[in-house]
Motif scaffolding. Structure first.
Motif, PDB file in Angstrom:
ATOM      1  N   UNK A  43       0.831  -1.200   0.000  1.00 21.08           N
ATOM      2  CA  UNK A  43       0.000   0.000   0.000  1.00 21.08           C
ATOM      3  C   UNK A  43       0.870   1.254   0.000  1.00 21.08           C
ATOM      4  N   UNK A  44       1.890   1.272   0.825  1.00 23.61           N
ATOM      5  CA  UNK A  44       2.787   2.423   0.881  1.00 23.61           C
ATOM      6  C   UNK A  44       3.532   2.613  -0.437  1.00 23.61           C
ATOM      7  N   UNK A  45       4.013   1.503  -1.004  1.00 22.68           N
ATOM      8  CA  UNK A  45       4.744   1.581  -2.266  1.00 22.68           C
ATOM      9  C   UNK A  45       3.840   2.032  -3.405  1.00 22.68           C
ATOM     10  N   UNK A  46       2.633   1.490  -3.452  1.00 19.62           N
ATOM     11  CA  UNK A  46       1.707   1.874  -4.500  1.00 19.62           C
ATOM     12  C   UNK A  46       1.368   3.351  -4.468  1.00 19.62           C
ATOM     13  N   UNK A  47       1.172   3.880  -3.271  1.00 22.92           N
ATOM     14  CA  UNK A  47       0.872   5.308  -3.145  1.00 22.92           C
ATOM     15  C   UNK A  47       2.071   6.155  -3.553  1.00 22.92           C
ATOM     16  N   UNK A  97      -8.374  -1.220 -18.337  1.00 23.59           N
ATOM     17  CA  UNK A  97      -8.558  -2.198 -19.415  1.00 23.59           C
ATOM     18  C   UNK A  97      -9.182  -3.518 -18.969  1.00 23.59           C
ATOM     19  N   UNK A  98      -9.012  -3.881 -17.701  1.00 27.00           N
ATOM     20  CA  UNK A  98      -9.396  -5.214 -17.255  1.00 27.00           C
ATOM     21  C   UNK A  98      -8.344  -6.255 -17.544  1.00 27.00           C
ATOM     22  N   UNK A  99      -7.257  -5.870 -18.226  1.00 24.89           N
ATOM     23  CA  UNK A  99      -6.147  -6.772 -18.506  1.00 24.89           C
ATOM     24  C   UNK A  99      -5.166  -6.739 -17.334  1.00 24.89           C
ATOM     25  N   UNK A 100      -4.162  -7.601 -17.387  1.00 26.55           N
ATOM     26  CA  UNK A 100      -3.044  -7.461 -16.467  1.00 26.55           C
ATOM     27  C   UNK A 100      -2.318  -6.153 -16.774  1.00 26.55           C
ATOM     28  N   UNK A 101      -1.480  -5.707 -15.844  1.00 25.36           N
ATOM     29  CA  UNK A 101      -0.784  -4.446 -16.011  1.00 25.36           C
ATOM     30  C   UNK A 101       0.579  -4.613 -16.659  1.00 25.36           C
ATOM     31  N   UNK A 102       0.856  -3.790 -17.671  1.00 20.39           N
ATOM     32  CA  UNK A 102       2.132  -3.829 -18.378  1.00 20.39           C
ATOM     33  C   UNK A 102       2.552  -2.410 -18.764  1.00 20.39           C
ATOM     34  N   UNK A 103       3.803  -2.318 -19.175  1.00 13.60           N
ATOM     35  CA  UNK A 103       4.326  -1.085 -19.773  1.00 13.60           C
ATOM     36  C   UNK A 103       5.198  -1.475 -20.946  1.00 13.60           C
ATOM     37  N   UNK A 104       5.151  -0.674 -22.008  1.00 14.84           N
ATOM     38  CA  UNK A 104       6.100  -0.869 -23.101  1.00 14.84           C
ATOM     39  C   UNK A 104       6.503   0.481 -23.683  1.00 14.84           C
ATOM     40  N   UNK A 105       7.726   0.516 -24.174  1.00 13.47           N
ATOM     41  CA  UNK A 105       8.242   1.695 -24.871  1.00 13.47           C
ATOM     42  C   UNK A 105       8.980   1.213 -26.111  1.00 13.47           C
ATOM     43  N   UNK A 106       8.595   1.731 -27.253  1.00 14.76           N
ATOM     44  CA  UNK A 106       9.267   1.370 -28.509  1.00 14.76           C
ATOM     45  C   UNK A 106      10.288   2.448 -28.860  1.00 14.76           C
ATOM     46  N   UNK A 151       4.991  -4.446 -14.915  1.00  7.37           N
ATOM     47  CA  UNK A 151       4.853  -3.551 -13.761  1.00  7.37           C
ATOM     48  C   UNK A 151       4.053  -2.329 -14.160  1.00  7.37           C
ATOM     49  N   UNK A 152       3.364  -1.739 -13.190  1.00  3.90           N
ATOM     50  CA  UNK A 152       2.660  -0.470 -13.422  1.00  3.90           C
ATOM     51  C   UNK A 152       3.341   0.670 -12.670  1.00  3.90           C
ATOM     52  N   UNK A 153       4.533   0.434 -12.138  1.00  3.04           N
ATOM     53  CA  UNK A 153       5.235   1.441 -11.370  1.00  3.04           C
ATOM     54  C   UNK A 153       6.146   2.282 -12.282  1.00  3.04           C
ATOM     55  N   UNK A 154       5.996   3.595 -12.311  1.00  2.00           N
ATOM     56  CA  UNK A 154       6.813   4.443 -13.185  1.00  2.00           C
ATOM     57  C   UNK A 154       8.313   4.301 -12.966  1.00  2.00           C
ATOM     58  N   UNK A 155       8.740   4.003 -11.752  1.00  3.61           N
ATOM     59  CA  UNK A 155      10.180   3.907 -11.500  1.00  3.61           C
ATOM     60  C   UNK A 155      10.826   2.758 -12.271  1.00  3.61           C
ATOM     61  N   UNK A 156      10.031   1.754 -12.656  1.00  2.00           N
ATOM     62  CA  UNK A 156      10.547   0.652 -13.462  1.00  2.00           C
ATOM     63  C   UNK A 156      10.297   0.869 -14.955  1.00  2.00           C
TER      64      UNK A 156
END
Length: 397
Positions: free
Chosen positions: A120-124, A379-388, A346-351
């Protein structure tokens, strides 16, 4: 599937889950070991998997309702879960639901949604006000998605083939290869699976693979391939033409990928173990397309891997250092003009965004073309990040 509970089942599951919580053994491996020694039907196995995942998703809630820790009094926590969800457990007196509802009314939202204090602390910290919506989405049971293997069958043909076996599904808007499975069924016992017509893969993960715009005849490297879900998706996009080199530091994962590739008819896939830094150096400037699906916290897939919440807190500092190391060294395999896709679950910006920004500062020969965070809440999907990213020639004056 309507879950069934009885005292013997929960006792046997507890013998598996207590070590998962106390010894940091992954849930999937613990359940696989259980099923290897016990003679359960496919239906019984599915029931136990769902019960174990339900317990892990909301463990903080059920422990608060039972007023004890699972590792100390598992039967009492199971009884609280059963009463809360209206399950009947033969031979066991369950606590009064009204009393449990009174206890729940005093609990903070993150405990109600199966989130430990550290998360909870990390997510916030990472997401601020948007964390509450993501936390709620990650608490829910994950939908079941599959990817049609276009090397063998179209999505519409697969849907009809599954229906002929009594398996209902629906198309997923925006993800042309994806079907959501609606039936409670032994999916891996189906003829369609044995024929290699599909793989189980979250729709969000399929979206990530689509973001790397591979073409037939391309030279593609998936440098953190694991068991190969995205490698197989890329191979299907290549239509059997070109070369896809799937690499990983763990040999058993590549062995699993080889089996999956044979079933899928993905003959363009070659596996290679990363045994030393020389493995990477020998491939300098070789790839037209490079996928770096790096190790990460897995914050976007916690509903699918809920046991991760109750083990050691995420080693973010260590993971971020590893991500930067992989970006720095593995990016050298990409040819000038080629595309690199950096991805995490991950959905965390630091990663995610922060790592890409750091990399672009180090490497002026790369430019960001597009990026996306796939939000479970949106989305209802799992959480991901991508950058091309695209590698370009550096002009020196």
């Amino acid at each position: 599937m309507k879950l069934e509970m009885h005292a013997l089942m929960t006792e046997r599951l507890s013998q598996v889950l207590v070590p998962v919580l106390s010894q940091q053994q992954p849930l999937d491996k613990a359940l696989a070991a259980l099923f290897a020694t016990e003679k359960y039907s496919v239906k019984e196995q599915a029931n136990q998997v769902q019960l174990a995942q339900q317990l892990m998703r909301g463990l903080s809630l059920y422990e608060a309702l039972a007023d004890c820790r699972f590792v100390e009094q598992p039967a009492k926590v199971w009884a609280a879960l059963a009463s809360w969800h209206g399950y009947s457990v033969y031979g066991q007196l369950l606590p009064d639901l009204t009393e449990l509802q009174g206890r729940a009314a005093a609990l903070p939202a993150h405990i109600l949604q199966g989130c430990p204090d550290w998360l909870e602390q990390l997510g916030q910290q990472e997401l601020g006000d948007s964390w509450a919506l993501e936390r709620e989405a990650l608490w829910a049971r994950a939908p079941r998605y599959i990817r049609a293997n276009w090397l063998k069958i179209s999505t519409s043909e697969l849907q009809q083939a599954l229906l002929a076996e009594g398996i209902e599904s629906r198309v997923v808007a925006g993800v042309p290869t994806a079907l959501e499975i609606l039936s409670d069924c032994a999916l891996f016992q189906s003829r369609a699976f044995k024929q290699g017509w599909f793989e189980q893969q979250d729709a969000g993960s399929q979206w990530v693979a689509d973001a790397l715009q591979v073409k037939p005849g391309s030279r593609v490297i998936d440098a953190c391939a694991g068991a190969g879900g995205k490698s197989l998706a890329l191979a299907a996009r290549m239509a059997g033409k070109g070369r896809l080199l799937a690499m990983d530091v763990e040999e058993w994962k590549l062995a699993t990928l080889q089996q999956r590739a044979r079933r899928a008819g993905a003959g363009t896939i070659e596996t290679r173990l990363i045994s030393s830094s020389k493995t990477i150096k020998r491939l300098a400037d070789k790839a037209d397309f490079l996928l770096l699906d790096v190790p990460c916290s897995g914050s976007g897939v916690l509903r699918r891997n809920p046991d991760a919440k109750w083990q050691a807190p995420m080693r973010l500092a260590e993971l971020k250092a590893l991500q930067r190391d992989i970006l720095s060294r593995y990016s050298k395999m990409l040819a000038i003009g080629g595309e690199l896709l950096y991805a995490t679950c991950s959905i965390f910006p630091s990663e995610n965004q922060h790592q890409v920004q750091w990399f672009l500062q180090q490497r002026p020969d790369f430019v960001l073309e597009q990026e996306q965070t796939i939000s479970p809440a949106a989305t209802g999907f799992d959480g991901f990040y991508w950058a091309r990213l695209r590698r370009q020639a550096v002009i020196t004056v």
